[in-house]
Design an enzyme around this catalytic site. Structure first.
Site, PDB file in Angstrom:
ATOM      1  N   GLU A  61       2.765  29.063  -5.519  1.00 53.69           N
ATOM      2  CA  GLU A  61       2.099  30.346  -5.224  1.00 53.69           C
ATOM      3  C   GLU A  61       0.632  30.229  -4.788  1.00 53.69           C
ATOM      4  O   GLU A  61      -0.192  31.100  -5.130  1.00 53.69           O
ATOM      5  CB  GLU A  61       2.199  31.295  -6.446  1.00 53.69           C
ATOM      6  CG  GLU A  61       3.612  31.507  -6.951  1.00 53.69           C
ATOM      7  CD  GLU A  61       3.700  32.434  -8.182  1.00 53.69           C
ATOM      8  OE1 GLU A  61       2.765  33.217  -8.425  1.00 53.69           O
ATOM      9  OE2 GLU A  61       4.717  32.359  -8.897  1.00 53.69           O
ATOM     10  N   HIS A  86      11.602  36.493 -15.255  1.00 58.31           N
ATOM     11  CA  HIS A  86      10.613  36.050 -16.236  1.00 58.31           C
ATOM     12  C   HIS A  86       9.928  37.268 -16.831  1.00 58.31           C
ATOM     13  O   HIS A  86       9.622  38.225 -16.130  1.00 58.31           O
ATOM     14  CB  HIS A  86       9.564  35.155 -15.582  1.00 58.31           C
ATOM     15  CG  HIS A  86       8.354  34.971 -16.439  1.00 58.31           C
ATOM     16  ND1 HIS A  86       8.371  34.185 -17.551  1.00 58.31           N
ATOM     17  CD2 HIS A  86       7.133  35.544 -16.396  1.00 58.31           C
ATOM     18  CE1 HIS A  86       7.192  34.264 -18.149  1.00 58.31           C
ATOM     19  NE2 HIS A  86       6.423  35.083 -17.470  1.00 58.31           N
ATOM     20  N   HIS A 116      -2.097  30.371 -22.899  1.00 58.57           N
ATOM     21  CA  HIS A 116      -3.443  30.922 -23.116  1.00 58.57           C
ATOM     22  C   HIS A 116      -4.415  29.877 -23.608  1.00 58.57           C
ATOM     23  O   HIS A 116      -5.588  30.158 -23.778  1.00 58.57           O
ATOM     24  CB  HIS A 116      -3.379  32.086 -24.098  1.00 58.57           C
ATOM     25  CG  HIS A 116      -2.511  33.190 -23.585  1.00 58.57           C
ATOM     26  ND1 HIS A 116      -1.166  33.256 -23.870  1.00 58.57           N
ATOM     27  CD2 HIS A 116      -2.777  34.226 -22.773  1.00 58.57           C
ATOM     28  CE1 HIS A 116      -0.663  34.309 -23.260  1.00 58.57           C
ATOM     29  NE2 HIS A 116      -1.609  34.912 -22.593  1.00 58.57           N
ATOM     30  N   CYS A 175       4.532  31.622 -19.257  1.00 62.18           N
ATOM     31  CA  CYS A 175       3.942  32.141 -18.019  1.00 62.18           C
ATOM     32  C   CYS A 175       3.469  31.161 -16.950  1.00 62.18           C
ATOM     33  O   CYS A 175       3.618  29.969 -17.088  1.00 62.18           O
ATOM     34  CB  CYS A 175       2.753  32.998 -18.359  1.00 62.18           C
ATOM     35  SG  CYS A 175       3.215  34.664 -18.509  1.00 62.18           S
ATOM     36  N   GLU A 209       8.005  34.238 -22.720  1.00 62.16           N
ATOM     37  CA  GLU A 209       6.916  33.632 -23.460  1.00 62.16           C
ATOM     38  C   GLU A 209       7.364  33.482 -24.920  1.00 62.16           C
ATOM     39  O   GLU A 209       7.858  34.432 -25.518  1.00 62.16           O
ATOM     40  CB  GLU A 209       5.717  34.572 -23.381  1.00 62.16           C
ATOM     41  CG  GLU A 209       4.416  33.869 -23.496  1.00 62.16           C
ATOM     42  CD  GLU A 209       3.275  34.810 -23.166  1.00 62.16           C
ATOM     43  OE1 GLU A 209       3.154  35.217 -21.995  1.00 62.16           O
ATOM     44  OE2 GLU A 209       2.517  35.128 -24.074  1.00 62.16           O
ATOM     45  N   GLU A 263       6.164  46.554 -21.105  1.00 57.11           N
ATOM     46  CA  GLU A 263       4.940  47.329 -21.284  1.00 57.11           C
ATOM     47  C   GLU A 263       5.012  48.697 -20.619  1.00 57.11           C
ATOM     48  O   GLU A 263       4.197  49.570 -20.910  1.00 57.11           O
ATOM     49  CB  GLU A 263       3.733  46.555 -20.734  1.00 57.11           C
ATOM     50  CG  GLU A 263       3.778  46.436 -19.228  1.00 57.11           C
ATOM     51  CD  GLU A 263       2.623  45.633 -18.658  1.00 57.11           C
ATOM     52  OE1 GLU A 263       2.276  44.612 -19.262  1.00 57.11           O
ATOM     53  OE2 GLU A 263       2.094  46.048 -17.624  1.00 57.11           O
TER      54      GLU A 263
HETATM   55  N1  GLN Z   1       5.470  33.743 -11.250  1.00 59.51           N
HETATM   56  C1  GLN Z   1       4.277  34.203 -11.867  1.00 59.51           C
HETATM   57  C2  GLN Z   1       3.371  33.019 -12.149  1.00 59.51           C
HETATM   58  O1  GLN Z   1       3.837  31.992 -12.473  1.00 59.51           O
HETATM   59  C3  GLN Z   1       4.559  34.951 -13.159  1.00 59.51           C
HETATM   60  C4  GLN Z   1       3.308  35.517 -13.768  1.00 59.51           C
HETATM   61  C5  GLN Z   1       3.517  36.444 -14.929  1.00 59.51           C
HETATM   62  O2  GLN Z   1       4.524  36.439 -15.583  1.00 59.51           O
HETATM   63  N2  GLN Z   1       2.583  37.277 -15.237  1.00 59.51           N
HETATM   64  O3  GLN Z   1       2.167  33.138 -12.110  1.00 59.51           O
HETATM   65 ZN    ZN Z   2       4.588  35.864 -17.833  1.00 64.42          ZN
END
Ligand code: GLN
Ligand code: ZN
Length: 772
Positions: A502, A659, A712, A744, A683, A623
């Protein structure tokens, strides 16, 4: 016959803090970089507050709030106000006798420092604003620190404005808090109510003595379903506060949804005023108030201008609401539905906006004008504002008819969706077999969640492309170089399913919004996300479609570099809505369906281009859950439907991943099952894999990748630690349906820790493979 007094006031509960040039961000970040000059930061904030008061006054807002300003967050301010400072922050910054000491402790709680962890951060109700979660226990040493509200009140008073100080109310404060780590089993922050109410009482008297006539206590927690104990606590707390002698008048404010069962408590209290939300699902407050026989002689502040979205209001409809409210209260004043903190500052700041579209929008500054107009309409009669109301009606009609908004082809396609479009060709069991043969992955396959570290070089390249100093060919070459490196790194680690990393994405929603028709990007529509972090949510303006492929080029380039499968990476429909401003002229479900169809095109194009694994991220699914339980089933139905619509167009052999980030998944487990993704990554590291047991208990039928690295933290988990996580997972969930991945995306981490961790992760997976 109406008992309403003829005059109504224009007010708001809060206004964006940042300043027209994001001065607050610059000043706080400058202070963090060099803490030697606290006075400079404080002077900037005083100046910003002065300008805000001036601006609100000039706009015609008659009752102006104070203490809605914050250096970082208003819940943190409330914690400091009440002395709810965790011991670790007291210890690291013991001396708060100087301005610098006070700031340093405050920012240590907000952001941590090299010695101490900050407070946790989480979302403020259904907004994208994050507040800091107070940590409370039986030993919390509450003590009133009234400096901030008193100082900000006095500042405005000295400039000739008697403001209405705004405080987070005691019940909401405690409901938003979490038990401190040492609070003991079963501790509930709400049990501390009797200890904080006297501090509020003390503060109210001090504010009165300083000249405050009204004080606003925000209790948005009342728009969630609350059990009787909370309503009893509410009743008790406000019985005490309203009995305080020499106090200002009290306005209790709720917003973001309907007030429900709390309404009789508020009505029967001695509160002087109640502020209610009348937009969106909260419009039900009107019927509830009517049924309850109104508020008697109390003041009602009616939030009829949507403070949560950016559309120019339907002034005629808002006037209808206001007129219906007359007679239901002693007096009706006019406001936005919530603080204007959650919308950008001013449409006029936009540098690149078609004037016609500008007329459809109302950011914070424009909402002030709407509130003032409505107040005049209520006080002086509709005729007095007929021109504004008619002009607005014309604009709204033009918006509804605009070809930017209504695209028949998109609407026809959405209307033609059938049940078959929502289902994969075969059930998971069969898909699993076919995919195993095709992908030939080992037991406990390893992968990542999509992004790789965003280096300064990448950010510079994107900025240079935007600025026109880097030509598109050189930009493409730079991104390809990055993808080549990221693929090579992953092969080196020995991962099984690779990603392109990305590098081209500024943000997982904005990147797609910029490429989809029907979305509008702003140039200056900054909204506070947390602290000094601001985001520019895109606006869903009209019917959404995809003019051309968005990610296929990147994914296929990455796939051309390796024999391992490369996972295509998209943002799902729910998240594409959640982190944007959505349309107010059709149900969210309809908008989600259009976005889902656009993504479905992308998914099938990726498949056609040879991408065998495709991930559709839905971090916002949990959320976005509505605040009221009664609204959740409907939401989850369209959320699941839109995910399935976006992912069901592929052949059985194409593996669909999704995800989701951290969340309490309990309330959405069934929805996660219903999404029918072949693989979901979640997560899980911080909760020590607890989610895997939850999924096992719910008989989750498909595959799961619980995160084994807490993203984190830069701390690198050892092979042994990851192995232990995997053992916990394989103990409760069949190994042949488990994946191995970090939490994440990795974009916020640096390469050194990413390299070490992923190497360890692959080693741990290899080790556990031989043992299950
Ligand atoms: N594909 C996104 C990344 O890896 C997923 C980010 C997320 O879950 N907030 O950054
Ligand atoms: Zn995430």
């Amino acid at each position: 016959m109406s008992t309403t007094s003829p005059t109504s006031l224009a007010t708001v509960y809060g206004y964006p803090r940042q300043g027209s040039n994001r001065e607050l961000k610059k000043a706080t970040e400058a202070y963090w970089a060099d803490t030697s000059d606290p006075e400079r930061l404080l002077a900037t904030t005083r100046q910003l507050r002065r300008e805000r008061v001036e601006l609100l006054r000039a706009a015609g807002i008659e009752e102006i709030p104070s203490n809605d300003f914050s250096l970082y967050d208003h819940v943190l301010d409330a914690a400091v106000l009440l002395g709810a400072i965790p011991p670790r922050h007291r210890e690291t910054v013991p001396d708060v006798s100087t301005p610098q000491g006070r700031l340093d402790r405050y920012f240590a709680m907000a952001r941590g420092n090299d010695q101490v962890e900050p407070l946790e951060m989480t979302k403020w109700f259904d907004t994208n604003y994050h507040y800091l979660v107070p940590e409370l226990g039986p030993d919390t040493a509450f003590a009133l620190d009234p400096d901030k509200p008193l100082r900000e009140f006095a500042e405005a008073r000295d400039a000739g404005v008697i403001t209405r100080p705004v405080l987070v109310g005691p019940v909401t404060f405690l409901l938003l808090a979490k038990p401190a780590a040492d609070a003991g089993e079963g501790f509930e922050p709400l049990s501390l109510l009797d200890r904080i109410v006297p501090l509020y009482a003390d503060l109210l008297q001090r504010l009165r003595a300083a000249g405050a006539e009204w004080v606003q206590l925000d209790e948005p927690a009342l728009v969630q379903d609350q059990p009787a104990v909370v309503l009893d606590a509410l009743r008790g707390a406000y019985a005490t506060l309203t009995a305080v002698v020499d106090r200002p008048k009290l306005l209790l404010a709720t917003y973001f949804d309907r007030v429900g069962d709390a309404l009789p408590v508020l009505r029967d209290s001695d509160l002087d005023g109640v502020a209610l939300d009348f937009v969106g699902p909260a419009a039900a407050n009107l019927a509830a108030l009517t049924a309850a026989g109104g508020l008697g002689g109390k003041r009602l502040v009616a939030g009829v201008v949507n403070g949560h979205n950016i559309w120019a209001a339907d002034l005629a409809a808002a006037l209808d609401t206001l007129e219906s409210l007359r007679g239901l209260a002693g007096r009706v004043d006019v406001s936005a539905s919530c603080s204007l903190l959650h919308v950008p500052l001013d449409v006029a700041l936009e540098r690149d906006l078609d004037p016609e579209i500008a007329g459809w929008l109302a950011f914070a500054r424009q909402k002030l004008d709407e509130i003032v107009t409505l107040t005049r309409g209520l006080t002086a009669g509709r005729a007095a504002v007929a021109d504004a109301v008619n002009a607005r009606a014309e604009r709204l009609a033009a918006r509804a008819a605009s070809p930017l908004v209504r695209v028949d082809a998109v609407r026809h396609r959405a209307a033609a969706v059938t049940d078959a479009d929502l289902h994969r060709a075969s059930p998971y069991g069969k898909r699993d077999q076919i995919q195993s043969e095709q992908l030939n992955l080992p037991l406990l396959p390893t992968t990542t969640i999509g992004s790789f570290p965003q280096t300064p070089g990448l950010r510079q390249a994107r900025a240079a492309l935007r600025a026109g100093t880097l030509n598109p060919d050189s930009y493409l070459a730079a991104m390809r170089d990055e993808i080549r490196d990221v693929i090579a790194e992953q092969e080196e680690f020995g991962l099984d399913v690779l990603v392109h990393g990305e590098p081209e994405r500024n943000d997982m929603v904005q990147y797609f919004a910029e490429q989809l028709d029907g979305y509008l990007a702003t140039t200056d529509g900054w909204v506070q996300s947390y602290g000094s972090r601001y985001v520019r949510p895109p606006i869903i303006l009209g019917d959404v479609s995809r003019p051309k492929p968005m990610t296929v080029e990147w994914a296929t380039y990455a796939q051309s570099l390796t024999d391992k499968p490369v996972k295509g990476m998209l943002t799902g429909p729910v998240t594409m809505l959640a982190w944007s401003f959505v349309r107010d002229d059709q149900p969210r479900a309809d908008t989600a369906r259009q976005v889902a169809l656009a993504l479905r095109d992308e998914v099938t194009d990726l498949e056609a281009a040879g991408i065998r694994v495709i991930q559709v991220d839905e971090p916002a699914l949990r959320e976005t859950l509505p605040l009221r339980n009664a609204d959740r089933a409907d939401y989850l139905a369209w959320a699941v439907e839109s995910f399935r619509l976006s992912t069901s167009g592929v052949r059985d052999e194409t593996q669909i991943h999704t995800h989701m980030c951290y969340a309490e998944f309990g309330d959405v487990l069934q929805a996660i099952i219903d999404m029918d993704a072949d693989v979901i990554s979640l997560e899980a590291a911080r909760s020590k894999m607890a989610i895997v047991a939850d999924l096992a208990r719910a008989d989750y039928p498909n595959e799961v990748g619980p995160g084994v690295w807490d993203i984190h933290s830069p701390r690198v988990p050892s092979v042994a630690e990851i192995t232990e996580h995997l053992r916990v997972a394989t103990d409760v969930f069949p190994a042949r349906r488990l994946w191995v991945n970090p939490d994440c995306g990795l974009k916020t981490r640096g390469y050194p820790e990413v390299r070490e961790t992923l190497t360890n992760l692959v080693a741990a997976a290899r080790q556990v493979r031989t043992q299950v």
